[in-house]
Design an enzyme around this catalytic site. Structure first.
Site, PDB file in Angstrom:
ATOM      1  N   LYS A   1      -2.828  -0.562  -8.834  1.00  0.00           N
ATOM      2  CA  LYS A   1      -2.774  -1.685  -8.876  1.00  0.00           C
ATOM      3  C   LYS A   1      -3.589  -2.306 -10.255  1.00  0.00           C
ATOM      4  CE  LYS A   1      -1.590  -4.230  -6.481  1.00  0.00           C
ATOM      5  NZ  LYS A   1       0.164  -5.013  -6.636  1.00  0.00           N
TER       6      LYS A   1
ATOM      7  N   ASP B   1      -1.601   4.565  -6.882  1.00  0.00           N
ATOM      8  CA  ASP B   1       0.174   4.602  -6.196  1.00  0.00           C
ATOM      9  C   ASP B   1       0.844   5.190  -6.777  1.00  0.00           C
ATOM     10  OD1 ASP B   1      -0.988   1.871  -6.254  1.00  0.00           O
ATOM     11  OD2 ASP B   1       0.775   1.616  -5.074  1.00  0.00           O
TER      12      ASP B   1
ATOM     13  N   GLY C   1       0.673  -0.846   0.368  1.00  0.00           N
ATOM     14  CA  GLY C   1       0.117   0.349   0.141  1.00  0.00           C
ATOM     15  C   GLY C   1       0.871   1.127   0.258  1.00  0.00           C
TER      16      GLY C   1
ATOM     17  N   ARG D   1      10.690  -1.129  -4.328  1.00  0.00           N
ATOM     18  CA  ARG D   1       9.473  -0.938  -5.256  1.00  0.00           C
ATOM     19  C   ARG D   1      10.083   0.269  -6.186  1.00  0.00           C
ATOM     20  NH1 ARG D   1       4.712  -3.181  -3.414  1.00  0.00           N
ATOM     21  NH2 ARG D   1       4.051  -3.272  -5.721  1.00  0.00           N
TER      22      ARG D   1
END
Lengths: 358, 358
Positions: B261, B250, B61, B102
């Site tokens: 996502k 994101d 998240g 990430r």
């Protein structure tokens, strides 16, 4: 399983014990719930076992279900009484049992009706000939479906050019039919014709027929296949990776509305948004003239456990509600064409279907 | 886990060993890879362990990743040398490691940059005060995110009326943030306000965050939730079951294009086709003014095994190719509004974002 495997894939066959006699015989089917891990064929002449095979998706795919149901009727008659009138009654009762296994696929009802009709035609024959004729009819249903697949493949392959990539959903391949499939038949045919065709396979939740079955049979057939999750279809279309979508059908209404595996409707919307042609491939027997439009098609609801657990592992918390329709209905307006063994129906599907029935 | 559980869900906190001092302290996080089966909190001050927690999605998240990264920097400084200049170097090196975990979530880079800036502001302090100030800054990032969630919830709840059903994708709930979430904050707020709100949760393949996390935290919060497979979203919209779609983000580009996502883009297309409003809920820090539009957002590709195996069981044949992008980009034109802590941005998102930054 190797790429050099050349035997055609036949998920359901009648195994005659003393050919050319069809009776005695057994039904031999590939247990698709064990793919891709294990390739296991099961042989039986028991009605209950074959009903369970259909209900629990060991055999699945609308045409393969019809073939299996017809063969189940014939196999069951072998245990019947020595009186044709009583065999007729047994045929009726068995057909009712089989009709209750899956509610959506029209091929099931079509195959049962055809076997009943053949029964009536043979009602004056002695019992042994009656059994033989009914087994022969079941085999004819299989053989005709194999020929139908070839014809769908020939018509559909004309829609594909060298280098194309086809996106498909669920499994409407050899495993769903007598031999080469419906949606995948054009891919196999184009491949045989020497065109380089690649496939993107939706994994197809919840039962993963795309991952387990479509990927398996395409690799077996030496065709390039890339697996995606269902929710990636929009992205691969946006990236320009998809030239056409091909799916099968479980029932096509008289106006062209098409019931198929859950997710097909969404895929058709996404294909339309990306101007990718969306083709349904199905035997003509999938068209149900008794159903005027998609709103009349019953949609099977399946067990919540298909969604909340996988391979014995729980994937969702206890107590969660689940909505699990097995099919959805794609409106005719989203379908570029229906590819059948008799040719391609385009434009206004309702008139096209009516015309093709002449 | 019971419905009467009233403790707020806090997936990442700083555990100060001698409060009110922040140092020494450890990072305490919920291992989300073990949900819904097990509720396990892990406590550590080790940088490598926290990098792995982010990379392997124990913490996930976008906002929660930012909080964890900030706390990881602070925790790691505790093992640092007794020289502030050297601590500054250590901060830089650790930030580089964390930045590599990430690639898509902008909150990660935003949080690292904020910690670096705070480091520079404190560069003349003695080492012990430097460590304390940096730990305090990490805690502020968490507390501010909690307040942001509340504000997003208040603004978003105004979009919901009694009896509404919200469809959501992935998990942008409490588990993705400091406390009540982004996409789910309006649901929690409306529920607190006495409105009856139900949620339909996409399971969200391949990692099933919707099934494992969203369903879990909504049941914990006593909110009605129904789980579907991703490919059922079009069908539930068509049946009129969905009043609005809420998802997190994101990264949001300056023109409103939104990375989230994988599956979000397709869902936005489906919502538009069914005239269902599609809302993005995100902290203002998710907007990346350095990224003019969605084409500039790097999309993380993840391992094929996420798609081909589940719970140790293989779901696809050996040798199948896989395409597994973790995110997609939804064009601004498909987004009805962006709900931030500062209010709702509607209409032309590019001008709305520019105006909101004034």
């Amino acid at each position: 399983m190797t790429n050099s495997e050349t035997e055609p894939l036949r998920p359901v066959v009648w195994h005659a014990h003393n050919p050319p006699q069809r009776v005695p015989g057994t039904v031999r089917y590939l247990d698709q719930t064990r793919l891709p891990g294990e390739v296991v064929y099961i042989e039986t002449d028991q009605l209950d076992e074959l009903c369970r095979a259909i209900r629990e998706l060991q055999v699945r795919g609308a045409p393969a279900i019809g073939i299996t149901a017809a063969m189940a009727l014939a196999a069951n008659l072998q245990h019947g009484p020595d009186e044709t009138a009583e065999l007729m009654q047994q045929l009726e009762l068995s057909a009712e049992k089989l009709a209750a296994t899956r509610p959506t696929a029209v091929n099931l009802f079509w195959a049962l009706e055809r076997m009943r009709r053949r029964g009536k035609e043979c009602r004056l024959l002695p019992p042994e000939s009656f059994k033989e004729e009914l087994a022969l009819e079941a085999c004819r249903i299989r053989d005709e479906d194999a020929a139908t697949c070839v014809a769908i493949g020939r018509h559909g392959a004309a829609l594909l050019k060298d280098g194309d990539t086809v996106l498909t959903h669920c499994n409407a391949g050899a495993l769903a039919t007598a031999e080469t499939g419906t949606a995948l038949a054009p891919v196999y045919q184009a491949h045989t014709d020497g065109k380089r065709i690649a496939v993107i396979a939706d994994e197809t939740r919840p039962l993963l027929q795309g991952a387990r079955l479509t990927a398996w049979e395409l690799i077996r057939g030496d065709i390039e296949v890339t697996l995606i999750c269902d929710n990636m279809a929009a992205q691969v279309m946006r990236e320009g990776r998809v030239n056409a979508v091909f799916t099968g059908a479980d029932r096509i209404a008289a106006n062209g509305d098409t019931a198929n595996k859950i997710g097909t409707y969404g895929l058709a919307l996404l294909a339309n948004a990306h101007k990718v042609p969306f083709y349904i491939c199905a035997p003509f027997s999938t068209i149900d003239m008794q159903t005027p439009d998609g709103s009349q098609i019953p949609i099977e609801q399946r067990a919540p456990e298909e969604v909340t657990a996988f391979a014995g592992a729980r994937t969702a918390p206890e107590g969660v509600k689940v909505y699990n329709p097995a099919f959805d209905v794609t409106p005719a307006a989203l379908i570029s064409a229906i590819v059948t063994e008799h040719g391609i129906i385009r434009g206004d599907l309702k008139s096209g279907i009516a015309a093709a029935r002449q």
